[in-house]
Design a protein around this motif. Sequence first.
Motif, PDB file in Angstrom:
ATOM      1  N   ARG A  23      45.423  44.082  32.219  1.00  0.00           N
ATOM      2  CA  ARG A  23      45.339  45.899  32.044  1.00  0.00           C
ATOM      3  C   ARG A  23      43.643  46.253  32.087  1.00  0.00           C
ATOM      4  NH1 ARG A  23      45.074  50.313  28.567  1.00  0.00           N
ATOM      5  NH2 ARG A  23      45.169  48.508  26.406  1.00  0.00           N
ATOM      6  N   GLU A  24      43.097  46.879  32.449  1.00  0.00           N
ATOM      7  CA  GLU A  24      42.187  46.907  32.184  1.00  0.00           C
ATOM      8  C   GLU A  24      41.562  47.978  31.047  1.00  0.00           C
ATOM      9  OE1 GLU A  24      39.818  48.844  35.417  1.00  0.00           O
ATOM     10  OE2 GLU A  24      42.143  48.981  36.811  1.00  0.00           O
ATOM     11  N   VAL A  25      40.414  47.475  30.149  1.00  0.00           N
ATOM     12  CA  VAL A  25      40.862  48.378  28.658  1.00  0.00           C
ATOM     13  C   VAL A  25      39.296  48.872  29.382  1.00  0.00           C
ATOM     14  CG1 VAL A  25      40.090  48.316  26.445  1.00  0.00           C
ATOM     15  CG2 VAL A  25      41.151  46.356  27.678  1.00  0.00           C
ATOM     16  N   ALA A  26      39.788  50.560  29.564  1.00  0.00           N
ATOM     17  CA  ALA A  26      38.290  51.120  29.716  1.00  0.00           C
ATOM     18  C   ALA A  26      37.197  51.087  28.332  1.00  0.00           C
ATOM     19  CB  ALA A  26      39.127  52.275  29.667  1.00  0.00           C
ATOM     20  N   ASN A  27      38.333  51.442  27.442  1.00  0.00           N
ATOM     21  CA  ASN A  27      37.047  51.655  26.601  1.00  0.00           C
ATOM     22  C   ASN A  27      36.976  49.856  25.241  1.00  0.00           C
ATOM     23  OD1 ASN A  27      35.557  52.593  23.529  1.00  0.00           O
ATOM     24  ND2 ASN A  27      36.287  54.779  23.679  1.00  0.00           N
ATOM     25  N   PRO A  28      36.345  49.069  25.612  1.00  0.00           N
ATOM     26  CA  PRO A  28      36.729  48.188  24.611  1.00  0.00           C
ATOM     27  C   PRO A  28      36.182  48.334  23.621  1.00  0.00           C
ATOM     28  CG  PRO A  28      34.635  47.904  26.642  1.00  0.00           C
ATOM     29  CD  PRO A  28      34.976  49.103  26.612  1.00  0.00           C
ATOM     30  N   MET A  56      39.889  47.812  40.377  1.00  0.00           N
ATOM     31  CA  MET A  56      40.270  47.676  39.851  1.00  0.00           C
ATOM     32  C   MET A  56      38.623  47.530  38.950  1.00  0.00           C
ATOM     33  SD  MET A  56      42.268  43.861  39.499  1.00  0.00           S
ATOM     34  CE  MET A  56      42.317  43.579  37.837  1.00  0.00           C
ATOM     35  N   ALA A  57      38.632  48.282  38.472  1.00  0.00           N
ATOM     36  CA  ALA A  57      37.272  49.354  37.412  1.00  0.00           C
ATOM     37  C   ALA A  57      36.324  48.082  36.849  1.00  0.00           C
ATOM     38  CB  ALA A  57      37.083  50.718  37.279  1.00  0.00           C
ATOM     39  N   GLU A  58      36.808  47.402  35.930  1.00  0.00           N
ATOM     40  CA  GLU A  58      36.603  46.557  35.192  1.00  0.00           C
ATOM     41  C   GLU A  58      35.600  45.455  35.806  1.00  0.00           C
ATOM     42  OE1 GLU A  58      36.001  46.724  31.366  1.00  0.00           O
ATOM     43  OE2 GLU A  58      36.574  48.809  31.845  1.00  0.00           O
ATOM     44  N   LEU A  59      36.446  45.114  37.458  1.00  0.00           N
ATOM     45  CA  LEU A  59      35.895  44.570  37.792  1.00  0.00           C
ATOM     46  C   LEU A  59      35.346  44.612  38.807  1.00  0.00           C
ATOM     47  CD1 LEU A  59      36.029  40.897  39.469  1.00  0.00           C
ATOM     48  CD2 LEU A  59      37.919  42.051  40.366  1.00  0.00           C
ATOM     49  N   SER A  91      44.431  33.128  38.149  1.00  0.00           N
ATOM     50  CA  SER A  91      45.480  33.546  39.153  1.00  0.00           C
ATOM     51  C   SER A  91      46.192  34.386  39.044  1.00  0.00           C
ATOM     52  CB  SER A  91      46.431  31.765  39.470  1.00  0.00           C
ATOM     53  OG  SER A  91      45.901  30.645  39.529  1.00  0.00           O
ATOM     54  N   THR A  92      46.245  34.910  38.190  1.00  0.00           N
ATOM     55  CA  THR A  92      46.987  36.233  38.479  1.00  0.00           C
ATOM     56  C   THR A  92      45.878  37.364  38.387  1.00  0.00           C
ATOM     57  OG1 THR A  92      48.234  36.033  36.424  1.00  0.00           O
ATOM     58  CG2 THR A  92      47.712  37.685  36.230  1.00  0.00           C
ATOM     59  N   LEU A  93      44.591  37.030  37.700  1.00  0.00           N
ATOM     60  CA  LEU A  93      43.455  38.271  38.588  1.00  0.00           C
ATOM     61  C   LEU A  93      43.361  38.279  39.714  1.00  0.00           C
ATOM     62  CD1 LEU A  93      41.196  40.394  37.660  1.00  0.00           C
ATOM     63  CD2 LEU A  93      40.200  38.006  37.547  1.00  0.00           C
ATOM     64  N   LEU A  94      42.954  37.303  40.280  1.00  0.00           N
ATOM     65  CA  LEU A  94      42.886  37.190  41.781  1.00  0.00           C
ATOM     66  C   LEU A  94      44.174  37.473  42.748  1.00  0.00           C
ATOM     67  CD1 LEU A  94      41.374  34.116  41.880  1.00  0.00           C
ATOM     68  CD2 LEU A  94      40.597  36.308  41.920  1.00  0.00           C
ATOM     69  N   LEU A  95      45.377  37.512  42.220  1.00  0.00           N
ATOM     70  CA  LEU A  95      46.995  37.801  42.984  1.00  0.00           C
ATOM     71  C   LEU A  95      46.659  39.505  42.289  1.00  0.00           C
ATOM     72  CD1 LEU A  95      49.400  37.019  44.341  1.00  0.00           C
ATOM     73  CD2 LEU A  95      50.376  37.425  41.917  1.00  0.00           C
ATOM     74  N   GLN A  96      46.277  39.765  41.549  1.00  0.00           N
ATOM     75  CA  GLN A  96      45.802  41.570  41.562  1.00  0.00           C
ATOM     76  C   GLN A  96      44.651  41.769  42.488  1.00  0.00           C
ATOM     77  OE1 GLN A  96      46.960  41.758  36.613  1.00  0.00           O
ATOM     78  NE2 GLN A  96      46.638  43.539  37.702  1.00  0.00           N
ATOM     79  N   VAL A  97      43.861  41.577  42.367  1.00  0.00           N
ATOM     80  CA  VAL A  97      43.288  41.837  43.593  1.00  0.00           C
ATOM     81  C   VAL A  97      43.759  41.678  44.926  1.00  0.00           C
ATOM     82  CG1 VAL A  97      41.159  41.026  44.732  1.00  0.00           C
ATOM     83  CG2 VAL A  97      40.969  40.840  41.676  1.00  0.00           C
ATOM     84  N   GLY A 155      29.100  44.530  40.554  1.00  0.00           N
ATOM     85  CA  GLY A 155      28.233  44.802  40.543  1.00  0.00           C
ATOM     86  C   GLY A 155      28.501  46.355  41.508  1.00  0.00           C
ATOM     87  N   GLY A 156      29.664  46.906  41.554  1.00  0.00           N
ATOM     88  CA  GLY A 156      30.203  47.886  42.249  1.00  0.00           C
ATOM     89  C   GLY A 156      30.812  47.463  42.823  1.00  0.00           C
ATOM     90  N   GLY A 157      31.640  46.474  43.496  1.00  0.00           N
ATOM     91  CA  GLY A 157      32.677  46.229  44.117  1.00  0.00           C
ATOM     92  C   GLY A 157      32.109  45.252  45.536  1.00  0.00           C
ATOM     93  N   ILE A 158      33.058  44.251  46.072  1.00  0.00           N
ATOM     94  CA  ILE A 158      32.951  43.094  46.995  1.00  0.00           C
ATOM     95  C   ILE A 158      31.684  43.610  47.649  1.00  0.00           C
ATOM     96  CG2 ILE A 158      34.674  41.555  48.594  1.00  0.00           C
ATOM     97  CD1 ILE A 158      37.033  42.669  46.646  1.00  0.00           C
TER      98      ILE A 158
END
Length: 476
Positions: free
Chosen positions: A295-300, A97-100, A125-131, A105-108
Amino acid sequence: MRKQVCFEAALSVIRGGTDIKMAKGKTSVFFCQNCGYESAKWMGQCPVCKEWNTFAEEPVTAGTKSGRGPAGREGGAKPRQLSQIQVDESARESTGMAELDRVLGGGIVAGSLVLVGGDPGIGKSTLLLQVCQKLSGAGRKVLYVSGEESPQQIKLRANRMGTFSDSLLILCETNLEDIREAIQKEKPAAVVIDSIQTMYNENVSSAPGSVSQVRESTGVLMQIAKGMGVAVFIVGHVTKEGVVAGPRVLEHMVDTVLYFEGDRHASYRILRGVKNRFGSTNEIGVFEMREEGLREVANPSEYMLEGKPEHATGSVVACSMEGTRPVLIEVQALVCSSSLAFPRRTADGADLNRVNLLLAVLEKRLGLRLSGCDAYVNIAGGIRMREPAVDLGIVMALISSFKDRMIDEKTVVFGEVGLSGEVRSVSMAKQRVMEAKKLGFDTVILPEVCRKNVGQVEGIALKGVRTVQDVLYLMA
């Protein structure tokens, strides 16, 4: 003889002998629920965080000890020269997930401990389950530990998100010793703890969710993360004040603190980094909540400007920097005459004290009689802005509403306003101008100093202002 015994007992009390015995046999202490300060007696005000009525009594045991550093660390470690320490800059793994990844700072980072906080039902919980879905889909083994939901509940939520790999393991457990054994046996690349308030350590006699349990449980998870090189995500509930429940020491122990913000009844969600030992704390990630998940929003900028009213006064588009990303937002203001002895001042998404300061500047420097008017300022979209560059947008929106003058819809403004009415420069002016050009705006009002530094930009007009008097002249 009896008098002598009584005298010796009284002397023992005076010397503190009885107090010492009572202190040794004490089975409970008082903890500050805000900062974790420990006291032998109840106190009305915490001497550390200065909060009132935050002390609660909790039982303790003689064997309870604080975290003692990473597990598996050999004793007698020797100091090393800084120049001899090697750092692998590529030792980050993308979450998918590019936004996360931007907020992290670039990843885990392997061995990191990440705290995710937010209001109930916001989507943690939804965010972490998607991760977990992304990592397991990439072939990484992930362990999802839930102390609040049953496996069937997790499965129902997962069915809405799509397919999951067999690399994702589910464990519904609250005992930290059992969780430690499962991690040592499965050796996952990442672990999710949902939530830290439900975990308990058998060595601590207090109830789950108490200050002692939260602190000791986080210490155990820190040992697991550092000792085994496992990335651990923990979910933390927040209080009514909006901070993570439990002692503030919890935020000091983890490597990264992320806050999930937004209105649970709206579709947008904002992930904001508050602390990050591996990257910037100014970045934000924007998500949209849908039935199938986030869903990620690429252009906020484009997302935040949706639904902007046409031909309306008191509305202007301002530009703020969130880390390295320029974000265009709509600033709305409503100024009307008041029938109250003390006119109302309301700010949603902006600092109310800052709005009051700008109102005073307009009344002093421009002679606008705003002291008898109600003033309402709103950052559309629900996002909270703290950057001083939004000052000029708030000023222009207030003037537009007070004088009932429209501002061109294709205009973007940014700049900091001082007490003397001067418009001061802000950082990254070039990036702000290019973001406005990319979204089809043709005019940018900015500080005169920034206009000279930016120079000429093809396809967009730059108008520099030095004071709020210049702003009023442009709006005439």
